[in-house]
Enzyme design. Structure first.
Site, PDB file in Angstrom:
ATOM      1  N   LYS A  54       7.916  -0.369  -5.838  1.00  0.00           N
ATOM      2  CA  LYS A  54       7.003  -0.101  -4.724  1.00  0.00           C
ATOM      3  C   LYS A  54       7.758  -0.267  -3.410  1.00  0.00           C
ATOM      4  CE  LYS A  54       2.614  -1.903  -2.854  1.00  0.00           C
ATOM      5  NZ  LYS A  54       1.531  -2.878  -3.083  1.00  0.00           N
ATOM      6  N   SER A 103      -2.910  -1.081  -2.615  1.00  0.00           N
ATOM      7  CA  SER A 103      -1.822  -0.433  -1.918  1.00  0.00           C
ATOM      8  C   SER A 103      -0.758   0.143  -2.850  1.00  0.00           C
ATOM      9  CB  SER A 103      -1.165  -1.438  -0.953  1.00  0.00           C
ATOM     10  OG  SER A 103      -0.576  -2.519  -1.631  1.00  0.00           O
ATOM     11  N   SER A 115      -4.144  -5.192  -4.820  1.00  0.00           N
ATOM     12  CA  SER A 115      -3.312  -3.985  -4.803  1.00  0.00           C
ATOM     13  C   SER A 115      -2.628  -3.636  -6.114  1.00  0.00           C
ATOM     14  CB  SER A 115      -2.265  -4.099  -3.693  1.00  0.00           C
ATOM     15  OG  SER A 115      -2.893  -4.116  -2.433  1.00  0.00           O
TER      16      SER A 115
END
Length: 477
Positions: A82, A157, A181
């Site tokens: 990520k 996210s 997230s």
């Protein structure tokens, strides 16, 4: 319903990460073939899903060519990081374009351990700006779309990771969770998403320095065994002596559990459709022999205000320290309305932050009392079904965005504050055919209990597969 996925007859097939490890060991595929297949799949679906933040294909190819020398259980299995952890040679943009990209000189603490498991990072996945929103819809970078239906959000996210794992680009990808997230994109995309206990996995320095460490690293996967294998392997590399070991969880547990079910968050009752799906999950647990008891939510309403203020304080720190942290090219005028609105809210309320942090730090006393009565707590992962792209438009007024965020992300922040583990499982679907995650929380350090229960539920009610529907990706079936 239109779907966008990358499954086809190539080296990856529809195997999960553990299945690919077995295929590598028996010689039916090579690491080079897996990486090339994953690159081809990423390029096929990215024009629709927009999950890529950074391509690092050449480095991935070199690592695949050297597979076997790195060691690690997953040696040769393609994956993604990520875009908010440091990885050598890759920039870290945290879901924004507010400064000029700069390649990191070295791996951060998390990437170092993640890659030591043998996973091959093809690059980085897209996220919402600084992870503040539950949907990645940046005005210039574009929205990350849901592979089950690209008109809908992939959640955030960890949006790009969720979209790519669900679409079959890779079987496992890094995600992290500061307010849901990992669990939010797991719910939206039909994946397994375990937020581990605080301290279970390493954090990069910037995340360790938070006054209240709400962020936890992890992964999203399509199978329980992949998640279990990842934590087993990470435990070999990073063992926290303050937490009970997870160990090698490979099957359902035999113990029948006392499980509380709660369909009301601190903020609101779940939407009727989500509430009904949660109660159907509770009925399944009873059929499996667990003792299920409905409860009221014991967390005081002020939790919402305290968490929002702390969330805003984190934005304030990032915005006001932007040039030192991100370099002289940092331009706050390029930040979205949510980030800037949080910054303004914190600036007006800085005097309240210490009290809010102190109250949040005491919330675990309440969940500890609850743990004396119940071994697991079931809630929906999110208070409503997945919304369409645009629902959390970051160019809208701050008040609108925040009202909608608080309304939707009503269940997940609790475990970020307490540090306790929680897992979202893709057990149900909405009437529109989109995944709806069910969340199971346990006391600190009890990830093994959650994984055993997850295995049992996966066997009892296997989740829907995206590849069983139509694909819109050109040339990809």
């Amino acid at each position: 319903m239109t779907r966008c996925h990358a499954y086809r007859d190539d080296a990856l097939g529809d195997l999960d990460a553990v299945g690919l490890v077995q295929a590598l060991r028996d010689g039916s595929v090579s690491a080079d073939e897996l990486v090339e297949a994953a690159i081809a799949r990423a390029e096929a679906v990215n024009p629709t899903l927009n999950g890529l933040a950074y391509r690092d294909y050449d480095r991935a190819r070199a690592r695949a060519a050297a597979a076997g020398r790195f060691g690690g259980f997953f040696d040769g299995v393609p994956s993604f990081l990520k875009d908010n952890v440091a990885a050598e040679g890759m920039p870290t943009m945290e879901g924004t374009d507010a400064w000029e990209p700069r390649p990191a000189p070295a791996d951060g603490d998390f990437a170092r351990a993640f890659l030591a498991t043998g996973l091959v990072a093809l690059g980085k996945t897209q996220m919402s700006e600084f992870g503040f929103s539950a949907a990645a819809e940046h005005p210039r970078l574009g929205p990350v779309r849901n592979p089950w239906h690209p008109d809908y959000t992939a959640g955030a996210s960890s949006s790009g990771s969720g979209a790519f794992v669900a679409a079959g680009v890779v079987p496992i990808a890094h995600a992290n969770d500061g307010g849901g997230s990992i669990r939010i994109p797991a719910s939206c995309n039909g994946l397994v998403g375990l937020k581990p206990s605080r301290g279970r996995l390493p954090l990069d320095k910037d995340m360790r320095q938070m006054p209240l460490r709400i962020v936890a690293n992890g992964v999203v996967t399509r199978s329980v065994r992949d998640t279990a294998a990842f934590y087993r392997e990470m435990e070999k590399l990073h063992r926290n002596p303050k937490l009970p070991p997870i160990g090698d969880i490979t099957r359902p547990g035999k113990q029948r559990l006392r499980i509380a079910v709660c369909t009301r968050s601190v903020h609101r009752e779940a939407a009727p459709e989500v509430r009904d799906l949660t109660l159907k999950t509770a009925a399944l647990l009873e059929e499996l022999g667990h003792r299920v008891t409905p409860i009221d939510n014991p967390i005081p309403p002020r939790f919402v205000d305290d968490f929002l203020l702390y969330w805003a304080f984190l934005a304030f720190a990032l915005v006001r320290d932007g040039k030192r942290r991100f370099g002289p090219s940092f331009d706050r005028t390029r930040l979205d309305n949510l980030t800037l609105g949080l910054d303004r809210f914190a600036a007006r309320n800085l005097h309240r932050v210490p009290v809010a942090i102190a109250r949040l730090s005491r919330v675990r006393r309440i969940t500890s009392r609850l743990a004396a009565q119940y071994e697991v707590v079931l809630t929906p992962t999110l208070a409503d079904v997945t919304p369409p792209v645009g629902h959390l438009d970051p160019t809208a007024d701050y008040e609108q965005i925040m009202d909608r965020l608080i309304d939707w992300v009503a269940f997940t922040p609790l475990q970020n504050v307490t540090g306790e583990p929680a897992i979202s499982l893709p057990l149900t679907q909405s009437a529109a055919g989109l995944p709806v995650g069910m969340m199971f929380a346990a006391p600190l350090g009890r990830e093994a209990r959650l994984l055993e229960l997850a295995y049992e539920l996966e066997e009892a009610q296997p989740w829907a597969r995206i590849q069983d529907g139509r694909s819109t990706a050109a040339g990809v079936r």
